[in-house]
Scaffold this motif. Structure first.
Motif, PDB file in Angstrom:
ATOM      1  N   GLY A 181       0.785  -1.223   0.000  1.00 33.10           N
ATOM      2  CA  GLY A 181       0.000   0.000   0.000  1.00 33.10           C
ATOM      3  C   GLY A 181       0.818   1.276   0.000  1.00 33.10           C
ATOM      4  O   GLY A 181       0.263   2.355   0.075  1.00 33.10           O
ATOM      5  N   ASP A 182       2.138   1.161  -0.080  1.00 34.79           N
ATOM      6  CA  ASP A 182       2.952   2.365  -0.062  1.00 34.79           C
ATOM      7  C   ASP A 182       3.548   2.747  -1.405  1.00 34.79           C
ATOM      8  O   ASP A 182       4.213   3.771  -1.521  1.00 34.79           O
ATOM      9  CB  ASP A 182       4.086   2.223   0.963  1.00 34.79           C
ATOM     10  N   GLY A 183       3.327   1.915  -2.416  1.00 33.61           N
ATOM     11  CA  GLY A 183       3.781   2.276  -3.754  1.00 33.61           C
ATOM     12  C   GLY A 183       5.295   2.362  -3.876  1.00 33.61           C
ATOM     13  O   GLY A 183       6.023   1.686  -3.162  1.00 33.61           O
ATOM     14  N   VAL A 184       5.738   3.222  -4.786  1.00 35.29           N
ATOM     15  CA  VAL A 184       7.171   3.349  -5.063  1.00 35.29           C
ATOM     16  C   VAL A 184       7.870   3.882  -3.818  1.00 35.29           C
ATOM     17  O   VAL A 184       7.414   4.847  -3.207  1.00 35.29           O
ATOM     18  CB  VAL A 184       7.419   4.302  -6.247  1.00 35.29           C
ATOM     19  N   SER A 185       8.979   3.265  -3.449  1.00 38.02           N
ATOM     20  CA  SER A 185       9.648   3.667  -2.220  1.00 38.02           C
ATOM     21  C   SER A 185      10.166   5.100  -2.324  1.00 38.02           C
ATOM     22  O   SER A 185      10.703   5.502  -3.344  1.00 38.02           O
ATOM     23  CB  SER A 185      10.790   2.707  -1.915  1.00 38.02           C
ATOM     24  N   ILE A 205      12.266   7.273  -5.241  1.00 45.99           N
ATOM     25  CA  ILE A 205      11.793   8.555  -5.777  1.00 45.99           C
ATOM     26  C   ILE A 205      12.877   9.623  -5.629  1.00 45.99           C
ATOM     27  O   ILE A 205      13.177  10.373  -6.555  1.00 45.99           O
ATOM     28  CB  ILE A 205      10.516   9.016  -5.025  1.00 45.99           C
ATOM     29  N   ARG A 206      13.469   9.683  -4.440  1.00 46.48           N
ATOM     30  CA  ARG A 206      14.516  10.663  -4.164  1.00 46.48           C
ATOM     31  C   ARG A 206      15.696  10.488  -5.116  1.00 46.48           C
ATOM     32  O   ARG A 206      16.237  11.433  -5.657  1.00 46.48           O
ATOM     33  CB  ARG A 206      15.019  10.425  -2.742  1.00 46.48           C
ATOM     34  N   ILE A 220      10.269   0.215 -15.568  1.00 47.87           N
ATOM     35  CA  ILE A 220       9.213  -0.230 -14.682  1.00 47.87           C
ATOM     36  C   ILE A 220       8.664  -1.549 -15.192  1.00 47.87           C
ATOM     37  O   ILE A 220       8.477  -1.716 -16.404  1.00 47.87           O
ATOM     38  CB  ILE A 220       8.094   0.840 -14.616  1.00 47.87           C
ATOM     39  N   HIS A 224       5.379  -3.249 -14.816  1.00 48.96           N
ATOM     40  CA  HIS A 224       4.049  -3.030 -14.245  1.00 48.96           C
ATOM     41  C   HIS A 224       3.452  -4.299 -13.657  1.00 48.96           C
ATOM     42  O   HIS A 224       2.650  -4.255 -12.746  1.00 48.96           O
ATOM     43  CB  HIS A 224       3.105  -2.447 -15.297  1.00 48.96           C
ATOM     44  N   MET A 245       4.968  -4.462 -10.326  1.00 49.08           N
ATOM     45  CA  MET A 245       5.157  -3.141  -9.727  1.00 49.08           C
ATOM     46  C   MET A 245       6.580  -2.940  -9.216  1.00 49.08           C
ATOM     47  O   MET A 245       6.792  -2.347  -8.166  1.00 49.08           O
ATOM     48  CB  MET A 245       4.181  -2.943  -8.556  1.00 49.08           C
ATOM     49  N   SER A 246       7.551  -3.451  -9.949  1.00 46.60           N
ATOM     50  CA  SER A 246       8.926  -3.219  -9.504  1.00 46.60           C
ATOM     51  C   SER A 246       9.577  -2.160 -10.396  1.00 46.60           C
ATOM     52  O   SER A 246       9.191  -1.951 -11.540  1.00 46.60           O
ATOM     53  CB  SER A 246       9.729  -4.519  -9.526  1.00 46.60           C
ATOM     54  N   LEU A 247      10.562  -1.517  -9.793  1.00 40.78           N
ATOM     55  CA  LEU A 247      11.210  -0.389 -10.443  1.00 40.78           C
ATOM     56  C   LEU A 247      12.695  -0.694 -10.567  1.00 40.78           C
ATOM     57  O   LEU A 247      13.293  -1.232  -9.639  1.00 40.78           O
ATOM     58  CB  LEU A 247      10.998   0.829  -9.545  1.00 40.78           C
ATOM     59  N   TYR A 255      -0.431  12.129  -4.794  1.00 42.82           N
ATOM     60  CA  TYR A 255       0.299  11.089  -4.071  1.00 42.82           C
ATOM     61  C   TYR A 255       1.796  11.147  -4.396  1.00 42.82           C
ATOM     62  O   TYR A 255       2.648  11.202  -3.505  1.00 42.82           O
ATOM     63  CB  TYR A 255      -0.281   9.723  -4.452  1.00 42.82           C
ATOM     64  N   LYS A 277       5.332  12.569  -2.092  1.00 48.88           N
ATOM     65  CA  LYS A 277       6.591  11.861  -1.848  1.00 48.88           C
ATOM     66  C   LYS A 277       7.774  12.725  -2.286  1.00 48.88           C
ATOM     67  O   LYS A 277       8.769  12.833  -1.582  1.00 48.88           O
ATOM     68  CB  LYS A 277       6.631  10.549  -2.634  1.00 48.88           C
ATOM     69  N   ILE A 309      -6.834   1.625  -3.434  1.00 46.51           N
ATOM     70  CA  ILE A 309      -5.417   1.935  -3.221  1.00 46.51           C
ATOM     71  C   ILE A 309      -4.572   1.424  -4.388  1.00 46.51           C
ATOM     72  O   ILE A 309      -3.716   2.119  -4.925  1.00 46.51           O
ATOM     73  CB  ILE A 309      -4.922   1.293  -1.900  1.00 46.51           C
ATOM     74  N   LEU A 319      -1.677   3.242  -6.780  1.00 44.37           N
ATOM     75  CA  LEU A 319      -0.285   2.783  -6.857  1.00 44.37           C
ATOM     76  C   LEU A 319       0.110   2.427  -8.291  1.00 44.37           C
ATOM     77  O   LEU A 319       1.220   2.709  -8.730  1.00 44.37           O
ATOM     78  CB  LEU A 319      -0.065   1.581  -5.927  1.00 44.37           C
ATOM     79  N   GLU A 352       0.577   5.623 -10.108  1.00 44.59           N
ATOM     80  CA  GLU A 352       1.817   6.299  -9.715  1.00 44.59           C
ATOM     81  C   GLU A 352       2.965   5.876 -10.638  1.00 44.59           C
ATOM     82  O   GLU A 352       3.746   6.707 -11.108  1.00 44.59           O
ATOM     83  CB  GLU A 352       2.172   5.938  -8.256  1.00 44.59           C
ATOM     84  N   MET A 353       3.043   4.598 -10.913  1.00 45.47           N
ATOM     85  CA  MET A 353       4.114   4.106 -11.784  1.00 45.47           C
ATOM     86  C   MET A 353       3.927   4.584 -13.217  1.00 45.47           C
ATOM     87  O   MET A 353       4.884   4.959 -13.885  1.00 45.47           O
ATOM     88  CB  MET A 353       4.158   2.588 -11.739  1.00 45.47           C
TER      89      MET A 353
END
Lengths: 472, 257
Positions: free
Chosen positions: A63-67, A71-72, A93, A95, A98-100, B92, B96, B125, B129, B132-133
């Motif tokens: 539930g937190d999406g991309v770390s 992003i930083r 990505i 999809h 959901m890995s980057l 969202y 970040k 949710i 997400l 977002e990608m």
């Protein structure tokens, strides 16, 4: 950058532009792989088969999406461009799970391994030319970051990469921007981010609870690294008090005070305002170390420029600490041996070239991090990169396996940190895909970190090296 | 970058005014006109704004989110990228990037609260997400955005008219109902807002502007665009555009399966 859309098959098209060689690092954030751009790929033009380090971020907590770490890193590296900072070559990505993936130019070495090689294998100090060149380039990259209002916040030997043989041989690349910040963003204390960073390179003001970061924290770390390059040992090896939300680290402070003497409010006026200084009078203000012994530890003449520069970097008061720009102008860099672009060439004609070890590659792991394939296809730890004993079909086989089944990353994996655990010393195979743990105690190196790489053109935008005589 | 707008990816991605109002082919096929395309962007900017008020984030986060939103639609169609989902996903991602992360489940909660029974706005949710990608890709991974707020404060101080701060700040907020941030350097937008504020509040800033040596034609053009906007559109801070105006347009867009 990468197009994550799946082609005819259910594997992303971008994956087909790489030949995967194997896994080179692992950490809580995910995995790092070594790969090569296929010669057919447009970006490969002129850089045939150049090695690429691919950092894969696991999905963070459910539930937190991309770390935020990823992003930083993307946000900063997409904006900056300097010879001494890693270059982000691509972002991809997947999809489906959901890995980057972040793709960097690969660097064969890093200061952690360079220092370790001298300490454990050669039992020989790093030559003066190399130390000076590494330090100058580190400062040069840092000066660029600081003048662009970026603080790195996690400088340590394993985050400072050095390019292997090739066009950019012996050039330093500052890496791992997972904690870096632009000043104008509010800088929360590290503990607020739930991130654990090694404390050995942490500035005293942070250990005493300073709320605001300045670029001076990076300069303290550079001072620690400078000393470590000279002695091959971490300068302040404190034992970390874990599981405390408090930034206060008594043992680390004690290690610092023992070498540099006790800080005083006379020399460091704002010391009095630091929370931990006020609150913990008994422990920190209690016993006093009077004699400073830094010069005996680093074996430098107290009147010489090298010692002068080092002690200015290890100045207690962050406001008096030397800046990267000032350090680049220091006398130390104007006297023989002058720093050069390739830090790893011998300093004197006829001197022996140090053959630094290359990174071990675990060829049994695919992009999913799943151990697979014939475990007999192991890399020999020190084969040259060109001679990786990986048959051409192997990577493709791995990719199919990787993208076909697509096992999901375990949810709830902790995404706190960002570096990978070093795999040095590990001989290729890791059948259970068990995260490699190393050195938990106070004596062992706590950086469970590293990996990844970079580079970029020839750095023409650079101000250039600070002397007439260049060693190119 | 952070120190120099001109070296930033934001600066390099700036567009000409004609480029921001191009309706993507897929949306044109659904009968969406240039004006309607603009209406959706206005309405959804306001949607992001209202959602942001609920989750309580800084002005800067909102501004970054709306910039992402507008940038996405210079590259992608509303048919393919549902603005009702892109809007919260932009907020969202921006939260970040600006180091004040808002949890996706909170956004989902407040969207439900705000949009009530309208399930065209209802997302899980997981949807946020995934978007977002897709946004990261659509933005080509360029995430640093500059805003007029910082230069505004600096310039007002320099001009010695800090009493106009609140008024000018509100004008800057309203510029995000337009695509100005994709077209002009943020400090020029700030100058236009100061120009409008000083004219409306009878402050003589002529000589100050002269000393700045900026292209006053651009400042005046931006000011005219802002004033035109106020004349043309009525955006209710609590509801966005009126239902009669926005519903027919939104109905042309496909809803999630």
């Amino acid at each position: 950058m990468g197009d994550g859309r799946a082609g005819a098959s259910n594997r992303p098209a971008w994956l087909q532009q790489y030949d995967l060689i194997g896994k080179i690092g692992e950490g809580t954030y995910g995995l790092v792989f070594l790969a090569r751009l296929k010669p057919t790929h447009p970006q490969a033009a002129g850089r045939r088969g150049s090695p690429i380090a691919i950092k894969k971020f696991k999905q963070s907590k459910e539930g937190d999406g991309v770390s935020p770490t990823a992003i930083r890193e993307i946000m900063l590296l997409r904006e900056i461009n300097h010879e001494n900072v890693v270059k982000l070559v691509n972002v991809h990505i997947n999809h489906a799970d959901m890995s980057l993936y972040l793709a960097f130019d690969y660097a064969e070495h890093d200061l952690y391994e360079v220092i370790r090689h001298h300490r454990e294998k050669l039992n020989l100090a790093i030559n003066q030319y190399t130390v000076k060149s590494l330090l100058w380039q580190l400062l040069n990259g840092l000066n660029y970051l600081h003048s662009n209002w970026i603080i790195h916040r996690d400088l340590k030997p394993s985050n400072i990469l050095v390019m292997g043989e090739g066009e950019e041989h012996g050039i330093i690349k500052i890496a791992d921007f997972g904690l870096a910040r632009i000043y104008q963003a509010p800088l929360k204390p590290l503990s607020d981010n739930g991130v654990v960073v090694t404390i050995w390179y942490r500035a005293p003001e942070l250990l005493l609870g300073a709320k605001h970061y300045t670029s001076a924290v990076d300069m303290w770390a550079v001072g620690c690294i400078f000393a470590e390059l000279l002695t091959l040992k971490p300068l302040f090896q404190g034992v970390e008090a874990k599981a405390t939300p408090n930034p206060f680290q008594l043992d680390q402070l004690d290690k610092i005070f023992k070498v540099l003497g006790h800080p005083t409010v006379e020399k460091w006026p704002t010391l009095a305002n630091l929370p931990c200084w006020q609150n913990d009078q008994q422990h920190i203000q209690g016993h006093k170390y009077e004699n400073t012994g830094l010069h005996t530890i680093v074996h430098l003449p107290q009147k010489g420029p090298a010692f002068d520069l080092l002690s200015r970097m290890l100045e207690y008061d962050p406001r008096k600490r030397i800046t990267a720009a000032q350090a680049l102008e220091h006398e130390y860099f104007r006297m023989d041996p002058l720093p050069g672009r390739n830090a790893l060439i011998p300093s004197q004609p006829g001197e022996k070239i140090v053959a630094y070890p290359i990174r071990p590659v675990d060829t049994s792991t695919d992009f999913e991090g799943t151990t697979s394939l014939q475990p007999t296809q192991l890399p020999s730890g020190n084969a040259p990169p060109g001679g990786q004993p990986v048959p051409r079909q192997l990577p493709r086989q791995m990719q199919q396996q990787a993208m076909g089944g697509m096992p999901r990353m375990p949810a709830g994996a902790n995404m706190g940190a960002f570096g990978a655990a070093p795999q040095a010393g590990m001989v290729g195979l890791n059948p259970g895909n068990i995260p490699m743990q190393r050195g938990a105690g106070g004596q062992a190196h706590p950086h469970q970190l590293r990996r990844k790489a970079d580079q970029q053109g020839m750095g023409m935008q650079n101000p250039g090296y600070p002397q007439q005589k260049r060693r190119f | 970058m952070a120190a120099n707008f001109w070296a930033s990816s934001h600066s390099k991605q700036q567009l000409d005014p004609e480029e921001v109002d191009v309706v993507p082919a897929a949306d044109r096929e659904r009968g969406i006109t240039t004006e309607e395309f603009r209406l959706v962007k206005i309405h959804m900017s306001s949607h992001i704004w209202r959602l942001a008020q609920q989750v309580k984030v800084r002005q800067r986060v909102i501004a970054t989110a709306i910039t992402y939103f507008r940038r996405v639609y210079t590259r992608k169609s509303m048919t393919e990228y549902d603005p009702r989902l892109v809007a919260p996903a932009c907020l969202y991602l921006a939260s970040k990037v600006e180091e004040s992360t808002v949890q996706a489940r909170l956004l989902v909660f407040y969207i439900k609260k705000m949009c009530g029974p309208d399930d065209k706005y209802r997302f899980e949710i997981k949807d946020i997400l995934e978007m977002e990608m897709k946004l990261l890709e659509a933005l080509d991974y360029y995430l640093v955005v500059y805003h007029p707020y910082r230069p505004l404060l600096h310039l007002l101080q320099n001009a010695g008219i800090t009493d106009l701060t609140q008024f000018a700040w509100g004008l800057v907020n309203d510029t995000y109902k337009m695509d100005l941030i994709l077209i002009y350097p943020p400090y020029m937008i700030a100058l236009a807002c100061i120009y409008i504020a000083s004219v409306l509040k009878d402050k003589d800033t002529t000589s100050w502007f002269e000393e700045l040596r900026v292209d006053m034609n651009i400042v005046k053009n931006i000011s005219m665009e802002i004033l035109d906007f106020y004349e043309t559109y009525k955006v209710d801070p609590q509801r966005g555009l009126s239902d009669e105006k926005i519903s027919p347009v939104m109905n042309k867009l496909p809803t999630k399966a």
